[in-house]
Enzyme design. Sequence first.
Site, mmCIF file in Angstrom:
data_model
loop_
_atom_site.group_PDB
_atom_site.id
_atom_site.type_symbol
_atom_site.label_atom_id
_atom_site.label_comp_id
_atom_site.label_asym_id
_atom_site.label_seq_id
_atom_site.Cartn_x
_atom_site.Cartn_y
_atom_site.Cartn_z
ATOM 1 N N SER A 138 0.717 -1.321 -0.053
ATOM 2 C CA SER A 138 0.002 0.054 0.143
ATOM 3 C C SER A 138 0.876 1.168 -0.168
ATOM 4 O O SER A 138 2.074 1.467 0.613
ATOM 5 C CB SER A 138 -0.796 0.032 1.186
ATOM 6 O OG SER A 138 -1.429 1.122 1.415
ATOM 7 N N TYR A 151 -2.203 -0.117 10.693
ATOM 8 C CA TYR A 151 -2.312 -0.477 9.182
ATOM 9 C C TYR A 151 -1.166 0.121 8.278
ATOM 10 O O TYR A 151 -0.429 -1.005 7.664
ATOM 11 C CB TYR A 151 -3.592 0.023 8.286
ATOM 12 C CG TYR A 151 -3.533 -0.485 6.865
ATOM 13 C CD1 TYR A 151 -4.060 -1.484 6.349
ATOM 14 C CD2 TYR A 151 -3.377 0.519 5.864
ATOM 15 C CE1 TYR A 151 -4.185 -1.867 5.160
ATOM 16 C CE2 TYR A 151 -3.352 0.418 4.658
ATOM 17 C CZ TYR A 151 -3.946 -1.122 4.205
ATOM 18 O OH TYR A 151 -3.805 -1.337 2.995
#
Length: 252
Positions: A138, A151
Amino acid sequence: MALLAVITGAAQGIGAGIAEVLASHGLTVALVDIQRDKLLDVRNKIIENGGDAAIHVANMTNIDSVKALGNEIVLDHGIPDILVNNAGVLYFQDFLEGDSASWVHMINTNILGYLHTMSVFLPMMKKAGHGHIVNIGSSNSREPAAGMAVYSGTKAFWLGTTPALRKELRGTGIKITQVEPGAVRTEGVLKVMQDPSFEELHDKFYPKSKIDVDKAMNRDRMVAKDIGEVVWNAVSNVDRVYEQDVYVGNME
Protein backbone atom coordinates in the site's frame (compact mmCIF):
# COMPACT_ATOMS: atom_id res chain seq x y z
CA MET A 1 0.28 -25.80 -20.37
CA ALA A 2 -1.12 -22.66 -18.75
CA LEU A 3 0.79 -20.95 -15.96
CA LEU A 4 -0.73 -21.35 -12.50
CA ALA A 5 -1.27 -18.31 -10.26
CA VAL A 6 -2.32 -18.62 -6.61
CA ILE A 7 -4.08 -15.45 -5.43
CA THR A 8 -4.99 -14.84 -1.80
CA GLY A 9 -7.83 -12.58 -0.75
CA ALA A 10 -9.44 -13.40 -4.10
CA ALA A 11 -13.09 -13.32 -3.02
CA GLN A 12 -13.45 -9.60 -3.68
CA GLY A 13 -11.67 -6.32 -4.26
CA ILE A 14 -8.11 -6.20 -5.55
CA GLY A 15 -7.66 -9.97 -5.32
CA ALA A 16 -10.70 -10.63 -7.50
CA GLY A 17 -9.57 -7.94 -9.94
CA ILE A 18 -6.11 -9.49 -10.23
CA ALA A 19 -7.63 -12.95 -10.76
CA GLU A 20 -9.91 -11.72 -13.53
CA VAL A 21 -7.08 -9.99 -15.37
CA LEU A 22 -4.65 -12.92 -15.10
CA ALA A 23 -7.34 -15.37 -16.21
CA SER A 24 -8.14 -13.15 -19.20
CA HIS A 25 -4.50 -13.57 -20.26
CA GLY A 26 -4.75 -17.36 -20.21
CA LEU A 27 -3.45 -18.21 -16.72
CA THR A 28 -5.12 -20.77 -14.50
CA VAL A 29 -6.02 -18.98 -11.27
CA ALA A 30 -6.35 -20.68 -7.88
CA LEU A 31 -8.60 -18.39 -5.86
CA VAL A 32 -7.93 -18.44 -2.12
CA ASP A 33 -10.01 -16.86 0.65
CA ILE A 34 -12.06 -17.75 3.71
CA GLN A 35 -15.31 -16.65 2.01
CA ARG A 36 -16.45 -19.64 -0.05
CA ASP A 37 -19.63 -18.12 -1.48
CA LYS A 38 -17.85 -15.04 -2.76
CA LEU A 39 -15.05 -17.20 -4.18
CA LEU A 40 -17.66 -19.13 -6.13
CA ASP A 41 -19.03 -15.88 -7.56
CA VAL A 42 -15.56 -14.82 -8.73
CA ARG A 43 -14.81 -18.26 -10.18
CA ASN A 44 -18.12 -18.39 -12.05
CA LYS A 45 -17.54 -14.94 -13.52
CA ILE A 46 -14.08 -15.96 -14.74
CA ILE A 47 -15.36 -19.20 -16.27
CA GLU A 48 -18.25 -17.38 -17.97
CA ASN A 49 -15.65 -15.13 -19.59
CA GLY A 50 -13.70 -18.12 -20.89
CA GLY A 51 -11.08 -18.35 -18.13
CA ASP A 52 -9.91 -21.22 -15.93
CA ALA A 53 -10.34 -20.88 -12.17
CA ALA A 54 -10.65 -23.03 -9.05
CA ILE A 55 -11.49 -22.14 -5.47
CA HIS A 56 -9.58 -23.05 -2.30
CA VAL A 57 -10.84 -22.07 1.14
CA ALA A 58 -8.08 -21.32 3.65
CA ASN A 59 -7.27 -19.02 6.56
CA MET A 60 -4.02 -17.18 5.83
CA THR A 61 -3.49 -16.35 9.51
CA ASN A 62 -3.32 -20.06 10.44
CA ILE A 63 -0.11 -21.79 9.37
CA ASP A 64 -1.72 -25.26 9.49
CA SER A 65 -4.47 -24.06 7.16
CA VAL A 66 -1.87 -22.64 4.77
CA LYS A 67 0.16 -25.86 4.83
CA ALA A 68 -2.99 -27.80 3.97
CA LEU A 69 -3.64 -25.29 1.18
CA GLY A 70 -0.17 -25.94 -0.21
CA ASN A 71 -0.79 -29.68 -0.35
CA GLU A 72 -4.19 -29.12 -1.95
CA ILE A 73 -2.80 -26.77 -4.62
CA VAL A 74 -0.03 -29.20 -5.60
CA LEU A 75 -2.39 -32.18 -5.73
CA ASP A 76 -5.01 -30.33 -7.77
CA HIS A 77 -2.82 -28.21 -10.05
CA GLY A 78 0.90 -28.71 -9.46
CA ILE A 79 3.52 -26.26 -8.20
CA PRO A 80 2.39 -22.67 -8.76
CA ASP A 81 4.31 -20.42 -11.10
CA ILE A 82 3.02 -17.25 -9.43
CA LEU A 83 1.90 -16.41 -5.89
CA VAL A 84 0.04 -13.15 -5.35
CA ASN A 85 -0.13 -12.22 -1.66
CA ASN A 86 -3.08 -9.90 -1.39
CA ALA A 87 -5.31 -10.91 1.54
CA GLY A 88 -5.43 -7.99 3.95
CA VAL A 89 -7.58 -6.06 6.41
CA LEU A 90 -7.89 -2.36 7.17
CA TYR A 91 -9.30 -0.53 10.19
CA PHE A 92 -9.73 3.25 10.14
CA GLN A 93 -9.33 4.20 13.79
CA ASP A 94 -8.02 6.50 16.47
CA PHE A 95 -4.97 4.72 17.89
CA LEU A 96 -5.67 6.18 21.33
CA GLU A 97 -8.89 4.18 21.56
CA GLY A 98 -6.64 1.15 22.12
CA ASP A 99 -8.51 -1.38 19.98
CA SER A 100 -5.86 -4.07 20.38
CA ALA A 101 -8.04 -6.80 18.83
CA SER A 102 -8.03 -4.93 15.52
CA TRP A 103 -4.24 -4.48 15.74
CA VAL A 104 -3.78 -8.24 16.14
CA HIS A 105 -6.14 -8.86 13.21
CA MET A 106 -4.15 -6.55 10.94
CA ILE A 107 -0.76 -7.89 12.01
CA ASN A 108 -1.85 -11.52 11.65
CA THR A 109 -3.40 -10.96 8.22
CA ASN A 110 -1.20 -8.32 6.61
CA ILE A 111 2.12 -9.68 7.88
CA LEU A 112 1.86 -13.27 9.10
CA GLY A 113 -0.54 -14.23 6.31
CA TYR A 114 2.05 -13.32 3.65
CA LEU A 115 4.86 -14.99 5.60
CA HIS A 116 2.82 -18.17 5.91
CA THR A 117 2.12 -18.48 2.19
CA MET A 118 5.72 -17.76 1.23
CA SER A 119 7.02 -20.28 3.76
CA VAL A 120 4.89 -22.93 2.05
CA PHE A 121 5.26 -22.05 -1.63
CA LEU A 122 8.79 -20.63 -1.86
CA PRO A 123 10.53 -23.99 -1.16
CA MET A 124 8.45 -25.55 -3.95
CA MET A 125 9.39 -22.79 -6.37
CA LYS A 126 13.05 -22.99 -5.40
CA LYS A 127 13.07 -26.73 -6.07
CA ALA A 128 11.40 -26.12 -9.45
CA GLY A 129 13.96 -23.43 -10.27
CA HIS A 130 11.49 -20.70 -11.10
CA GLY A 131 8.60 -18.69 -9.70
CA HIS A 132 7.30 -15.19 -9.09
CA ILE A 133 5.98 -13.77 -5.82
CA VAL A 134 3.92 -10.57 -5.94
CA ASN A 135 3.27 -8.89 -2.59
CA ILE A 136 0.47 -6.34 -2.66
CA GLY A 137 1.33 -3.54 -0.27
CA SER A 138 0.00 0.00 0.00
CA SER A 139 1.12 3.57 -0.57
CA ASN A 140 0.51 3.94 3.17
CA SER A 141 3.83 2.16 3.70
CA ARG A 142 5.67 5.29 2.53
CA GLU A 143 2.96 7.88 3.11
CA PRO A 144 1.28 6.79 6.36
CA ALA A 145 -2.10 8.32 7.09
CA ALA A 146 -3.80 9.50 10.25
CA GLY A 147 -6.39 6.92 11.27
CA MET A 148 -4.23 4.16 9.82
CA ALA A 149 -1.25 4.02 12.17
CA VAL A 150 -1.21 0.26 12.67
CA TYR A 151 -2.35 -0.53 9.12
CA SER A 152 0.43 1.67 7.72
CA GLY A 153 2.91 -0.12 9.97
CA THR A 154 1.86 -3.55 8.70
CA LYS A 155 2.38 -2.39 5.13
CA ALA A 156 5.72 -0.73 5.93
CA PHE A 157 6.94 -4.11 7.22
CA TRP A 158 7.27 -5.21 3.58
CA LEU A 159 9.57 -2.34 2.70
CA GLY A 160 12.22 -4.24 4.64
CA THR A 161 11.20 -7.85 4.21
CA THR A 162 10.62 -7.94 0.45
CA PRO A 163 14.03 -6.52 -0.56
CA ALA A 164 15.75 -8.73 2.03
CA LEU A 165 14.07 -11.82 0.59
CA ARG A 166 14.98 -10.64 -2.89
CA LYS A 167 18.64 -10.81 -1.89
CA GLU A 168 18.20 -14.25 -0.34
CA LEU A 169 16.59 -15.50 -3.55
CA ARG A 170 19.40 -14.45 -5.87
CA GLY A 171 20.30 -17.23 -8.29
CA THR A 172 17.19 -19.30 -7.56
CA GLY A 173 15.18 -18.22 -10.61
CA ILE A 174 12.54 -16.67 -8.34
CA LYS A 175 11.44 -13.05 -8.64
CA ILE A 176 9.69 -11.10 -5.89
CA THR A 177 7.82 -7.93 -6.76
CA GLN A 178 6.37 -5.39 -4.34
CA VAL A 179 3.29 -3.52 -5.64
CA GLU A 180 2.31 -0.39 -3.72
CA PRO A 181 -1.13 0.86 -4.84
CA GLY A 182 -2.65 4.17 -3.90
CA ALA A 183 -6.34 4.34 -3.01
CA VAL A 184 -8.41 1.75 -4.87
CA ARG A 185 -12.20 1.62 -4.95
CA THR A 186 -13.01 -1.76 -3.37
CA GLU A 187 -15.70 -3.35 -1.22
CA GLY A 188 -13.35 -3.13 1.75
CA VAL A 189 -12.83 0.61 1.38
CA LEU A 190 -16.56 1.21 0.92
CA LYS A 191 -17.27 -0.86 4.06
CA VAL A 192 -14.86 1.31 6.06
CA MET A 193 -16.52 4.47 4.75
CA GLN A 194 -20.00 3.18 5.59
CA ASP A 195 -19.11 2.56 9.23
CA PRO A 196 -21.13 4.94 11.46
CA SER A 197 -17.95 6.21 13.14
CA PHE A 198 -16.11 6.95 9.89
CA GLU A 199 -17.39 10.43 9.16
CA GLU A 200 -16.78 11.76 12.67
CA LEU A 201 -13.30 10.26 12.85
CA HIS A 202 -12.44 11.42 9.34
CA ASP A 203 -13.54 14.96 10.19
CA LYS A 204 -11.28 14.83 13.24
CA PHE A 205 -8.18 13.95 11.22
CA TYR A 206 -9.11 15.59 7.90
CA PRO A 207 -11.40 18.65 8.25
CA LYS A 208 -14.05 18.79 5.52
CA SER A 209 -12.88 22.25 4.57
CA LYS A 210 -9.66 20.65 3.27
CA ILE A 211 -10.79 17.38 1.72
CA ASP A 212 -13.86 16.25 -0.24
CA VAL A 213 -14.18 12.73 1.18
CA ASP A 214 -16.28 11.31 -1.64
CA LYS A 215 -14.00 12.67 -4.34
CA ALA A 216 -10.75 11.83 -2.54
CA MET A 217 -11.65 8.29 -1.48
CA ASN A 218 -14.21 7.12 -3.99
CA ARG A 219 -15.05 8.65 -7.37
CA ASP A 220 -11.54 9.45 -8.56
CA ARG A 221 -9.83 6.30 -7.35
CA MET A 222 -8.52 3.31 -9.23
CA VAL A 223 -10.52 0.11 -9.56
CA ALA A 224 -9.34 -3.40 -8.70
CA LYS A 225 -8.65 -4.45 -12.29
CA ASP A 226 -6.18 -1.58 -12.62
CA ILE A 227 -3.97 -3.36 -10.08
CA GLY A 228 -4.56 -6.59 -11.95
CA GLU A 229 -3.04 -5.03 -15.07
CA VAL A 230 -0.03 -3.89 -13.02
CA VAL A 231 0.49 -7.43 -11.73
CA TRP A 232 0.14 -8.87 -15.23
CA ASN A 233 2.78 -6.48 -16.53
CA ALA A 234 5.17 -7.56 -13.78
CA VAL A 235 4.72 -11.32 -14.21
CA SER A 236 4.60 -11.35 -18.02
CA ASN A 237 7.97 -9.69 -18.60
CA VAL A 238 10.78 -11.69 -20.17
CA ASP A 239 13.13 -13.30 -17.64
CA ARG A 240 15.82 -10.65 -18.03
CA VAL A 241 13.38 -7.90 -16.95
CA TYR A 242 12.73 -7.74 -13.21
CA GLU A 243 10.11 -5.29 -11.92
CA GLN A 244 11.05 -5.10 -8.27
CA ASP A 245 9.06 -2.25 -6.73
CA VAL A 246 6.01 -0.80 -8.44
CA TYR A 247 4.31 2.33 -7.09
CA VAL A 248 0.84 2.91 -8.49
CA GLY A 249 -0.77 6.32 -8.05
CA ASN A 250 -3.99 8.02 -9.05
CA MET A 251 -4.22 10.73 -11.70
CA GLU A 252 -4.59 14.12 -10.05
